[in-house]
Design a protein around this motif. Structure first.
Motif, PDB file in Angstrom:
ATOM      1  N   PHE A 116       0.839  -1.204   0.000  1.00 47.26           N
ATOM      2  CA  PHE A 116       0.000   0.000   0.000  1.00 47.26           C
ATOM      3  C   PHE A 116       0.873   1.254   0.000  1.00 47.26           C
ATOM      4  CE2 PHE A 116      -3.700  -2.569   1.188  1.00 47.26           C
ATOM      5  CZ  PHE A 116      -4.719  -1.891   0.513  1.00 47.26           C
ATOM      6  N   ASP A 117       1.941   1.251   0.819  1.00 48.57           N
ATOM      7  CA  ASP A 117       2.823   2.427   0.877  1.00 48.57           C
ATOM      8  C   ASP A 117       3.495   2.675  -0.468  1.00 48.57           C
ATOM      9  OD1 ASP A 117       2.172   2.809   3.513  1.00 48.57           O
ATOM     10  OD2 ASP A 117       3.886   1.652   4.295  1.00 48.57           O
ATOM     11  N   LEU A 118       4.018   1.605  -1.086  1.00 47.51           N
ATOM     12  CA  LEU A 118       4.679   1.771  -2.383  1.00 47.51           C
ATOM     13  C   LEU A 118       3.705   2.224  -3.462  1.00 47.51           C
ATOM     14  CD1 LEU A 118       7.007  -1.380  -2.378  1.00 47.51           C
ATOM     15  CD2 LEU A 118       7.689   1.013  -2.058  1.00 47.51           C
ATOM     16  N   ALA A 119       2.497   1.676  -3.437  1.00 46.20           N
ATOM     17  CA  ALA A 119       1.500   2.077  -4.430  1.00 46.20           C
ATOM     18  C   ALA A 119       1.117   3.543  -4.245  1.00 46.20           C
ATOM     19  CB  ALA A 119       0.264   1.180  -4.313  1.00 46.20           C
ATOM     20  N   TYR A 120       1.032   3.988  -2.994  1.00 48.35           N
ATOM     21  CA  TYR A 120       0.672   5.381  -2.745  1.00 48.35           C
ATOM     22  C   TYR A 120       1.784   6.315  -3.213  1.00 48.35           C
ATOM     23  CZ  TYR A 120      -0.874   9.556  -0.270  1.00 48.35           C
ATOM     24  OH  TYR A 120      -1.268  10.823   0.042  1.00 48.35           O
ATOM     25  N   ARG A 121       3.046   5.925  -3.002  1.00 45.12           N
ATOM     26  CA  ARG A 121       4.164   6.748  -3.476  1.00 45.12           C
ATOM     27  C   ARG A 121       4.166   6.846  -4.998  1.00 45.12           C
ATOM     28  NH1 ARG A 121       9.193   4.386   0.210  1.00 45.12           N
ATOM     29  NH2 ARG A 121       8.340   4.985   2.266  1.00 45.12           N
ATOM     30  N   LYS A 122       3.934   5.728  -5.627  1.00 48.26           N
ATOM     31  CA  LYS A 122       3.893   5.752  -7.095  1.00 48.26           C
ATOM     32  C   LYS A 122       2.738   6.607  -7.587  1.00 48.26           C
ATOM     33  CE  LYS A 122       4.292   2.727 -11.093  1.00 48.26           C
ATOM     34  NZ  LYS A 122       4.385   1.329 -11.588  1.00 48.26           N
ATOM     35  N   PHE A 123       1.666   6.578  -6.854  1.00 42.95           N
ATOM     36  CA  PHE A 123       0.516   7.402  -7.226  1.00 42.95           C
ATOM     37  C   PHE A 123       0.878   8.884  -7.146  1.00 42.95           C
ATOM     38  CE2 PHE A 123      -3.141   9.849  -5.659  1.00 42.95           C
ATOM     39  CZ  PHE A 123      -4.022   9.684  -6.718  1.00 42.95           C
ATOM     40  N   LEU A 124       1.604   9.254  -6.107  1.00 40.70           N
ATOM     41  CA  LEU A 124       2.001  10.657  -5.968  1.00 40.70           C
ATOM     42  C   LEU A 124       2.999  11.054  -7.050  1.00 40.70           C
ATOM     43  CD1 LEU A 124       2.407  10.936  -2.070  1.00 40.70           C
ATOM     44  CD2 LEU A 124       0.498  11.737  -3.501  1.00 40.70           C
ATOM     45  N   GLU A 125       3.929  10.157  -7.382  1.00 41.04           N
ATOM     46  CA  GLU A 125       4.940  10.479  -8.393  1.00 41.04           C
ATOM     47  C   GLU A 125       4.336  10.628  -9.793  1.00 41.04           C
ATOM     48  OE1 GLU A 125       7.758   7.371  -8.100  1.00 41.04           O
ATOM     49  OE2 GLU A 125       8.598   8.036  -6.164  1.00 41.04           O
ATOM     50  N   SER A 126       3.352   9.813 -10.095  1.00 43.44           N
ATOM     51  CA  SER A 126       2.748   9.863 -11.434  1.00 43.44           C
ATOM     52  C   SER A 126       1.582  10.831 -11.512  1.00 43.44           C
ATOM     53  CB  SER A 126       2.266   8.467 -11.842  1.00 43.44           C
ATOM     54  OG  SER A 126       1.262   8.010 -10.946  1.00 43.44           O
ATOM     55  N   GLY A 127       1.263  11.457 -10.371  1.00 40.47           N
ATOM     56  CA  GLY A 127       0.144  12.393 -10.383  1.00 40.47           C
ATOM     57  C   GLY A 127      -1.202  11.699 -10.510  1.00 40.47           C
ATOM     58  N   GLY A 128      -1.268  10.439 -10.185  1.00 43.38           N
ATOM     59  CA  GLY A 128      -2.528   9.700 -10.245  1.00 43.38           C
ATOM     60  C   GLY A 128      -2.849   9.127 -11.610  1.00 43.38           C
ATOM     61  N   LYS A 129      -1.977   9.405 -12.595  1.00 40.07           N
ATOM     62  CA  LYS A 129      -2.280   8.936 -13.952  1.00 40.07           C
ATOM     63  C   LYS A 129      -2.174   7.420 -14.072  1.00 40.07           C
ATOM     64  CE  LYS A 129      -0.725  13.221 -16.144  1.00 40.07           C
ATOM     65  NZ  LYS A 129       0.225  13.825 -17.110  1.00 40.07           N
ATOM     66  N   ASP A 130      -1.179   6.851 -13.400  1.00 34.87           N
ATOM     67  CA  ASP A 130      -0.960   5.410 -13.543  1.00 34.87           C
ATOM     68  C   ASP A 130      -2.146   4.618 -12.997  1.00 34.87           C
ATOM     69  OD1 ASP A 130       0.935   3.151 -14.144  1.00 34.87           O
ATOM     70  OD2 ASP A 130       0.661   2.807 -11.999  1.00 34.87           O
ATOM     71  N   VAL A 131      -2.621   4.992 -11.825  1.00 33.98           N
ATOM     72  CA  VAL A 131      -3.745   4.275 -11.225  1.00 33.98           C
ATOM     73  C   VAL A 131      -5.010   4.452 -12.049  1.00 33.98           C
ATOM     74  CG1 VAL A 131      -5.202   4.078  -9.180  1.00 33.98           C
ATOM     75  CG2 VAL A 131      -2.743   4.451  -8.932  1.00 33.98           C
ATOM     76  N   GLU A 132      -5.255   5.678 -12.503  1.00 33.94           N
ATOM     77  CA  GLU A 132      -6.446   5.925 -13.319  1.00 33.94           C
ATOM     78  C   GLU A 132      -6.385   5.151 -14.631  1.00 33.94           C
ATOM     79  OE1 GLU A 132      -9.158   7.458 -12.490  1.00 33.94           O
ATOM     80  OE2 GLU A 132      -8.357   7.890 -10.501  1.00 33.94           O
ATOM     81  N   THR A 133      -5.183   5.101 -15.214  1.00 32.44           N
ATOM     82  CA  THR A 133      -5.041   4.344 -16.464  1.00 32.44           C
ATOM     83  C   THR A 133      -5.330   2.875 -16.256  1.00 32.44           C
ATOM     84  OG1 THR A 133      -3.366   5.915 -17.242  1.00 32.44           O
ATOM     85  CG2 THR A 133      -3.474   3.784 -18.350  1.00 32.44           C
ATOM     86  N   ARG A 134      -4.850   2.330 -15.161  1.00 27.31           N
ATOM     87  CA  ARG A 134      -5.104   0.922 -14.875  1.00 27.31           C
ATOM     88  C   ARG A 134      -6.583   0.664 -14.612  1.00 27.31           C
ATOM     89  NH1 ARG A 134      -0.919  -2.367 -14.307  1.00 27.31           N
ATOM     90  NH2 ARG A 134       1.167  -1.462 -14.253  1.00 27.31           N
TER      91      ARG A 134
END
Length: 275
Positions: A116-134
């Motif tokens: 969860f922590d790593l996913a949240y960091r990646k979300f912040l780095e990508s500006g939420g684009k990666d999660v939304e794309t998935r």
């Protein structure tokens, strides 16, 4: 060991998972008494979710996406038990998954927390684009699967309708249809003469129309070569020599007086030269 999953009313809470653990433990005792073993599974934990696999075939039994997991905890009274709550993508119900691990229940819970922590960091780095794309990709994949299933069902329906139509055309003649009967013919492939319809327009076998039958009329009859029949009394005076014409005149006068011819022989040799 995978005790199973059960529906819960709340997406999180210690009491919620305790009730789920009691329920599944009771179900496991019943299965053991019936001789059934608790299945073993393999877990794959990443920043995208938790996959539950068969340890031998590596087949994915459950794929719990990380953004759908709302709660994760291990049982403090029983160090072997850990759980997490995930929202089902199809039914939108919250399911509590319960596992029994001999030694690493707490470590598994911490590993899911780290994911969860790593996913949240990646979300912040990508500006939420990666999660939304998935999320969009997952939604599109689900829609594609639904359309493929619907397309297969429609193809089966169309095939069934075509088969029914083909059977109907073969076995059932159209309503009101009458099968035409071809006229019988003689040994020369000719339609027999019918005095009722002498001018029938039935075509012959080769598709051509037969010649019309001449109608009877009061016109002057002609012989086989199209010539008018010979009538010595209808000819003009200049058609014959004088001696023959005089004989014809005498015969005509005799006929008017009631005379008949019997055994009379005519010789028209001079006429042969004119034919």
């Amino acid at each position: 060991q995978f005790l199973g999953s059960t529906e819960v009313e709340q997406p999180k809470g210690t009491e919620v998972v305790r009730d789920a653990v009691r329920k599944l433990k009771f179900a496991r005792h019943i299965k053991k008494s019936e001789g059934q073993k608790t299945p073993k599974v393999e877990l794959q934990i990443s920043i995208y979710g938790v996959k539950i696999l068969d340890p031998k075939t590596k087949e994915v039994q459950h794929n719990c996406q990380l953004h759908r997991i709302s709660f994760c905890a291990d049982d403090k009274t029983d160090k072997r038990i850990f759980t997490f709550i995930c929202k089902d993508s199809e039914s939108n119900k919250h399911l509590c998954y319960v596992f029994d691990s001999e030694k690493c229940a707490e470590e598994i819970t911490l590993t899911i927390g780290q994911a969860f922590d790593l996913a949240y960091r990646k979300f912040l780095e990508s500006g939420g684009k990666d999660v939304e794309t998935r999320k969009q990709i997952a939604g599109l994949q689900k829609r594609i699967q639904e359309l493929e299933t619907e397309n297969a069902e429609l193809k089966n329906k169309v095939q069934d309708l075509e088969n029914q139509l083909r059977i109907t055309q073969v076995h059932v003649p159209p309503a009101g249809s009458v099968t035409p009967k071809s006229p019988s013919t003689d040994i020369f492939d000719m339609v027999p003469f019918s005095p009722i319809s002498p001018q029938s327009s039935t075509p012959t076998r080769n598709g051509t129309q037969p010649p019309p039958v001449p109608s009877r009329s009061t016109e002057i009859k002609r012989d086989l070569f199209g010539a008018e029949p010979f009538d010595p009394f209808s000819c003009g005076a200049g058609d014959f020599p004088p001696d023959i014409q005089s004989k014809l005149d005498e015969m005509q006068e005799g006929f008017k007086m009631g005379l008949t011819l019997e055994g009379t022989v005519f010789c028209l040799d001079p006429l042969d030269s004119r034919c």
